[in-house]
Design an enzyme around this catalytic site. Structure first.
Site: not given
Length: 296
Positions: A45, A185, A243
């Site tokens: 990705n 994250n 990504d």
């Protein structure tokens, strides 16, 4: 100007996506809305994102000797990614990610398969590819020892390293110290800090670029916290947003070495990516980026 050369060592998976109005409770069976397959894997990705945004990308990884593996290699070729270093395993199947999309969010189960045959020795034998790169981008869907070895090689040649710590696992102190940036994250950031001694946290936080979805991205410049807000868009599928952010960040930083401008660019790219279904299919082309503060 010359395209930045980015090497990505990581996973190649086939994403098996189920769309449903809600996630079933334990022991419950419900009827979903649709089932789709998309090319994925955090490594692949991010390679697609970086290639679409103007980089010359080398992808290093492994797939199985099956239809999924062939499809994934074909897609890399179509995206003009150097795929000669993606090898076919004779013993393991192609990795898969089972993704459930519900209420504008996703839950993912990854089965590594051939991705776990990307060993430190295998990467070491491809040192020359890393050595000629402008930046190394790496994640945690391959063995941790391989991530460490790849980072050691990059450090040897003075090459910046972006580590996307997903899926999260405890990181050795040596690895944290040797990477240039870490892109967790919110939940990964909390777990990372919990694993770091209090007296060492400031140094780690200074390297972290924390993605927070609709709340944007937090980072630090000269020990001062900065926030780049997310672009408000109509969300269809968040699967590839992280990504896309990492691929875009790698391209912009390799090109400019300006952290703030690179994050602005990456936030804009990630915001565009959630407007379409599928991790790779939603990733924008450089022409789609309207923010011209960075000319890549």
């Amino acid at each position: 100007m010359k395209k930045p050369v980015i090497t990505i060592i990581g996973s190649l998976n086939m994403d098996l996506v189920t769309v449903t109005k809600r996630v079933p409770e334990k022991g419950e069976t419900i009827t979903g809305q649709s089932f789709l397959t998309f090319p994925g894997g955090k490594g692949a990705n991010q390679a697609v994102a970086a290639a679409r945004l103007g980089a010359e990308v080398y992808m290093l990884g492994k797939v199985g000797n099956d239809s999924f593996g062939k499809q994934l290699i074909d897609i890399l070729t179509q995206e003009d990614i150097h795929d000669e270093f993606v090898k076919v395993s004779s013993t393991k199947e192609t990795g898969t990610a089972s993704i459930t999309i519900s209420e504008q969010d996703n839950r993912i189960i990854v089965v590594p398969g051939a991705n776990y045959e990307v060993t430190p020795e295998w990467v070491k034998s491809r040192e020359s590819i890393i050595a000629k790169s402008d930046l190394l981008l790496i994640q945690l869907e391959i063995p941790l020892h391989t991530v460490i070895k790849a980072t050691e090689i990059a450090n040897k040649y003075g090459i910046p390293v972006i580590l996307n710590p997903a899926p999260y696992q405890k990181l050795p102190k040596k690895l944290v110290e040797s990477v240039t940036f870490i892109t967790p994250n919110e939940s990964e950031f909390e777990r990372l800090l919990a694993d770091i001694p209090i007296e060492e946290r400031d140094k780690v936080v200074a390297k972290c670029i924390v993605t927070k979805g609709e709340e944007g991205v937090d980072f630090h410049i000269n020990h001062e916290k900065q926030t780049v807000p997310a672009v408000k868009v109509e969300v269809v599928d968040t699967t590839g947003a992280g990504d896309t952010f990492n691929g875009a960040l790698a391209v912009a930083y390799a090109k400019t070495e300006n952290l703030e401008e690179s994050i602005l660019f990456a936030v804009h790219a990630a915001s565009l990516s959630v407007m379409k279904m599928g991790a790779q299919t939603g990733m924008p082309l450089i022409e789609e980026i309207k923010d011209k503060r960075i000319h890549l």
